[in-house]
Motif scaffolding. Structure first.
Motif, mmCIF file in Angstrom:
data_model
loop_
_atom_site.group_PDB
_atom_site.id
_atom_site.type_symbol
_atom_site.label_atom_id
_atom_site.label_comp_id
_atom_site.label_asym_id
_atom_site.label_seq_id
_atom_site.Cartn_x
_atom_site.Cartn_y
_atom_site.Cartn_z
ATOM 1 N N PHE A 152 -0.141 18.044 -0.747
ATOM 2 C CA PHE A 152 -1.278 16.993 -0.895
ATOM 3 C C PHE A 152 -0.936 15.801 -1.469
ATOM 4 C CE2 PHE A 152 -2.690 21.548 -1.077
ATOM 5 C CZ PHE A 152 -3.592 21.557 -0.197
ATOM 6 N N LEU A 153 0.393 15.456 -1.459
ATOM 7 C CA LEU A 153 0.840 14.117 -2.146
ATOM 8 C C LEU A 153 0.009 12.937 -1.526
ATOM 9 C CD1 LEU A 153 3.232 12.562 -0.423
ATOM 10 C CD2 LEU A 153 4.628 14.642 -0.991
ATOM 11 N N ARG A 154 -0.051 12.129 -2.387
ATOM 12 C CA ARG A 154 -0.365 10.633 -2.053
ATOM 13 C C ARG A 154 0.713 9.798 -1.891
ATOM 14 N NH1 ARG A 154 -4.571 10.193 -6.523
ATOM 15 N NH2 ARG A 154 -2.810 11.319 -7.445
ATOM 16 N N GLU A 155 0.676 8.929 -0.971
ATOM 17 C CA GLU A 155 1.683 7.775 -0.992
ATOM 18 C C GLU A 155 1.500 6.855 -2.292
ATOM 19 O OE1 GLU A 155 2.603 5.953 2.717
ATOM 20 O OE2 GLU A 155 2.194 7.799 3.756
ATOM 21 N N PHE A 252 -12.892 8.343 -4.609
ATOM 22 C CA PHE A 252 -12.934 7.782 -3.134
ATOM 23 C C PHE A 252 -14.277 7.315 -2.689
ATOM 24 C CE2 PHE A 252 -9.508 9.026 -0.421
ATOM 25 C CZ PHE A 252 -8.334 9.127 -1.389
ATOM 26 N N LEU A 253 -14.982 6.559 -3.226
ATOM 27 C CA LEU A 253 -15.983 5.730 -2.924
ATOM 28 C C LEU A 253 -15.788 4.613 -2.830
ATOM 29 C CD1 LEU A 253 -19.023 7.795 -4.435
ATOM 30 C CD2 LEU A 253 -18.419 7.930 -2.197
ATOM 31 N N ARG A 254 -14.776 3.976 -2.882
ATOM 32 C CA ARG A 254 -14.332 2.225 -2.913
ATOM 33 C C ARG A 254 -14.385 2.050 -1.556
ATOM 34 N NH1 ARG A 254 -9.522 3.904 -4.929
ATOM 35 N NH2 ARG A 254 -8.682 3.146 -3.379
ATOM 36 N N PHE A 259 -9.935 3.436 5.603
ATOM 37 C CA PHE A 259 -8.683 4.172 5.428
ATOM 38 C C PHE A 259 -7.581 3.937 6.530
ATOM 39 C CE2 PHE A 259 -11.749 7.286 7.286
ATOM 40 C CZ PHE A 259 -11.079 7.639 8.244
ATOM 41 N N GLY A 260 -6.360 4.303 6.295
ATOM 42 C CA GLY A 260 -5.268 4.124 7.256
ATOM 43 C C GLY A 260 -4.165 4.889 6.677
ATOM 44 N N CYS A 263 -1.899 9.960 7.358
ATOM 45 C CA CYS A 263 -2.558 11.212 7.277
ATOM 46 C C CYS A 263 -3.811 11.070 7.694
ATOM 47 C CB CYS A 263 -2.285 11.654 5.813
ATOM 48 S SG CYS A 263 -0.702 12.299 5.437
ATOM 49 N N PHE A 324 -1.177 0.197 4.070
ATOM 50 C CA PHE A 324 -2.416 0.779 4.086
ATOM 51 C C PHE A 324 -3.003 0.931 2.619
ATOM 52 C CE2 PHE A 324 -2.375 5.244 3.059
ATOM 53 C CZ PHE A 324 -1.196 5.516 2.952
ATOM 54 N N LYS A 325 -2.153 1.018 1.762
ATOM 55 C CA LYS A 325 -2.724 0.998 0.447
ATOM 56 C C LYS A 325 -1.597 0.408 -0.531
ATOM 57 C CE LYS A 325 -2.211 5.202 -1.595
ATOM 58 N NZ LYS A 325 -2.192 6.832 -1.783
ATOM 59 N N ARG A 414 -11.210 -5.325 -0.115
ATOM 60 C CA ARG A 414 -10.944 -4.240 -1.003
ATOM 61 C C ARG A 414 -12.015 -4.169 -2.115
ATOM 62 N NH1 ARG A 414 -8.913 -0.020 2.025
ATOM 63 N NH2 ARG A 414 -7.129 -0.827 3.202
HETATM 64 C C1 UDX Z 1 -3.827 11.335 1.858
HETATM 65 C C2 UDX Z 1 -4.626 12.078 0.849
HETATM 66 O O1 UDX Z 1 -5.188 11.681 -0.330
HETATM 67 C C3 UDX Z 1 -3.315 13.209 0.495
HETATM 68 O O2 UDX Z 1 -3.802 14.299 -0.366
HETATM 69 C C4 UDX Z 1 -2.488 13.814 1.613
HETATM 70 O O3 UDX Z 1 -1.468 14.683 1.175
HETATM 71 C C5 UDX Z 1 -2.320 12.683 2.477
HETATM 72 O O4 UDX Z 1 -3.245 11.958 2.746
HETATM 73 P P1 UDX Z 1 -2.460 8.882 1.454
HETATM 74 O O5 UDX Z 1 -2.609 8.868 2.852
HETATM 75 O O6 UDX Z 1 -1.258 8.579 0.583
HETATM 76 O O7 UDX Z 1 -2.968 10.383 1.125
HETATM 77 O O8 UDX Z 1 -3.554 7.890 0.783
HETATM 78 P P2 UDX Z 1 -5.010 7.885 0.007
HETATM 79 O O9 UDX Z 1 -4.780 7.516 -1.476
HETATM 80 O O10 UDX Z 1 -5.792 9.127 0.380
HETATM 81 O O11 UDX Z 1 -5.474 6.743 0.848
HETATM 82 C C6 UDX Z 1 -5.862 6.829 1.996
HETATM 83 C C7 UDX Z 1 -6.705 5.499 2.490
HETATM 84 O O12 UDX Z 1 -7.829 5.294 2.248
HETATM 85 C C8 UDX Z 1 -6.029 4.262 1.946
HETATM 86 O O13 UDX Z 1 -6.067 3.227 3.153
HETATM 87 C C9 UDX Z 1 -7.047 3.807 1.080
HETATM 88 O O14 UDX Z 1 -6.662 2.334 1.036
HETATM 89 C C10 UDX Z 1 -8.087 4.163 1.463
HETATM 90 N N1 UDX Z 1 -9.213 4.454 0.483
HETATM 91 C C11 UDX Z 1 -8.950 5.381 -0.322
HETATM 92 C C12 UDX Z 1 -10.441 3.733 0.718
HETATM 93 O O15 UDX Z 1 -10.704 3.065 1.686
HETATM 94 N N2 UDX Z 1 -11.517 3.850 -0.339
HETATM 95 C C13 UDX Z 1 -11.156 5.006 -1.215
HETATM 96 O O16 UDX Z 1 -12.139 5.053 -2.048
HETATM 97 C C14 UDX Z 1 -10.026 5.710 -1.230
#
Ligand code: UDX
Length: 439
Positions: A152-155, A252-254, A259-260, A263, A324-325, A414
């Protein structure tokens, strides 16, 4: 207890997992068949930006805790094998491409012993593990101990997430597999981390279900942003207010351009494709809307740019952040990248600034302008768009930037800029999901 482990595939997941295993004290053999990647890794460098990973990886490489090879024969002495290869979106389809997992499993099978344990970490469609087990057992000549152990790691926080996960999930067909994985993860479990032993299909589903839920949460607030934009409401304040309800939570309500990454987008599409194959497509049909809402945020920025600039032809637009982040140079399905490309296609002269991703951008799309100095990137811009919330942009001085641009208009994709401060410096601030009054 030291476990001899192999990690197959040293991309994002594998390089991080190999490092985490070595940090836990295990002996790691990493297998990578891409010769360019292997050469880079052998020199101690990680081919992508991930804070803290390269130092930890190269330290373990120098001390011999991690060894690298392209030859599957060199993993024969390991007791536990982690499959960490990618499952990208299939060309021309929404489904996940599991061909790398199948190839890795086949190549591994002939080097297994009856007591070896194989743990799949890649994100796969539910049902994949059962098929792999049959394929591997046939090659090995005995019933292979296969388990599924999603990651479940996040980048941006990958190593930290691997070493201090919320939970460890294992789906297994027998106790032996569970026992070996438990030994490998013991240093983490000693800190009280929950260890969930599930049936295999559930373990496969946990990962896609978690990502589908996270994507849904983001698209939910971005749907509210669409409503807020036409009703004079403020989606940021709304998210904050509903987030106080513990059942909803404020993470996760930003709201923003959505999202991009490698994953969330491909996992929700792959989930829909798999559900369709299983005859229950309608159960996750709502993910189509989740995807569509997410993509509409990109349209919205292009629309706003046109509203501000009229024709985009030869207009100078600066994109702040292209990954993407933040804390990543990953451009896969990056909203900022797609918006930049669409603006450029409509005739705008787009200059991209990003603290770490310009090299990756040069490889992916050399047609977009790149500028490593923030001050130079915004010079003479007629529109500035914040696409990735790097700290550098949140802390940027709007007075200074304002003295360089041709037109002080910023789209905050953002919702991280201090609106009052930017307005005081004379900027027109347009923020997604917020009806901001500008003087
Ligand atoms: C995600 C999952 O969080 C992780 O558990 C899984 O293993 C792989 O996929 P990741 O892709 O690294 O991780 O990024 P994450 O932090 O989840 O963000 C994903 C995207 O959502 C980003 O583009 C981020 O900018 C966007 N995002 C996140 C939002 O737009 N709003 C939010 O509130 C949170």
């Amino acid at each position: 207890m030291v476990v001899k482990v192999s990690v197959i595939g040293l991309g994002y997941l594998g390089a991080t997992h190999a490092t985490a295993m070595a940090e836990l004290g295990h002996e790691v053999i990493g297998i990578e068949i891409d010769s360019k990647k292997l050469e880079q890794l052998s020199g101690g460098s990680i081919p992508f930006h991930e804070p803290g990973l390269e130092q930890a990886f190269s330290r373990n490489l120098s001390s011999g805790h991690i060894k690298l090879s392209s030859d599957f024969a060199s993993l024969a002495s390991a007791d536990l094998h982690f499959i960490c290869v990618g499952t990208p979106q299939r060309q021309g389809s929404d489904a996940a491409d599991t061909s790398y997992v199948v190839s890795a499993a086949k190549a591994l099978a002939s080097h297994l012993r009856p007591d070896s344990v194989v743990a799949g970490k890649s994100t796969v469609p539910v049902g994949t593990a059962a098929e792999l087990k049959d394929v591997m057992s046939e090659i090995a000549g005995f019933e292979v101990n296969l388990a599924w152990n999603p990651e479940f790691l996040r980048e941006g926080t990958a190593l930290e997430d691997s070493l201090r996960p919320d939970r460890i999930v294992v789906g297994a067909w027998n106790e032996h597999s569970v026992g070996v994985l438990k030994t490998a993860y013991a240093p983490i479990l000693n800190h009280g981390t929950p260890f969930l032993v599930l049936d295999v299909p559930t373990a496969e589903l946990v990962k896609v279900a978690a990502n589908a839920f996270l994507a849904t949460k983001i698209s939910f607030i971005n749907a509210m942003a669409e409503v807020a934009e036409v009703s004079g409401a403020d989606a940021v304040a709304l998210a904050n207010a509903i987030g106080y309800d513990e059942r909803i939570g404020n993470k996760f309500l930003r709201t923003g351009i959505g999202f991009g990454g490698g994953c969330l987008p491909k996992d929700i599409r792959g989930f829909m494709a798999r559900a369709e194959e299983l005859g229950v497509g309608s159960a996750v049909d709502f993910l189509k809307d989740v995807d569509a809402i997410n993509l509409r945020r990109r349209d919205r920025v292009v629309e706003l740019a046109k509203q501000e600039l009229g024709s985009l032809s030869a207009k100078r637009v600066t994109m702040l952040g292209i990954s993407f982040k933040p804390d990543s140079d990953d451009l896969r399905d990056s909203p900022a990248l797609e918006i930049s490309q669409r603006l450029a296609k409509a005739g705008a002269t787009v200059t991209v600034h990003d603290p770490v991703s310009l090299e990756a951008l040069a490889e992916k799309d050399p047609s977009l302008g790149r500028e490593a100095e923030l001050i130079e990137a915004v010079r003479e811009a007629e529109l500035v768009i914040l696409g990735t919330e790097w700290k550098q942009y949140r802390e940027a001085d709007p007075e200074l930037l304002g003295s360089l641009v041709a037109k002080k208009t910023v789209i905050d994709g953002r919702n991280v800029l201090d609106v009052a401060r930017w307005q005081q410096a004379g900027w027109k601030v347009i923020a997604l999901g917020r009806s901001i009054e500008n003087a």
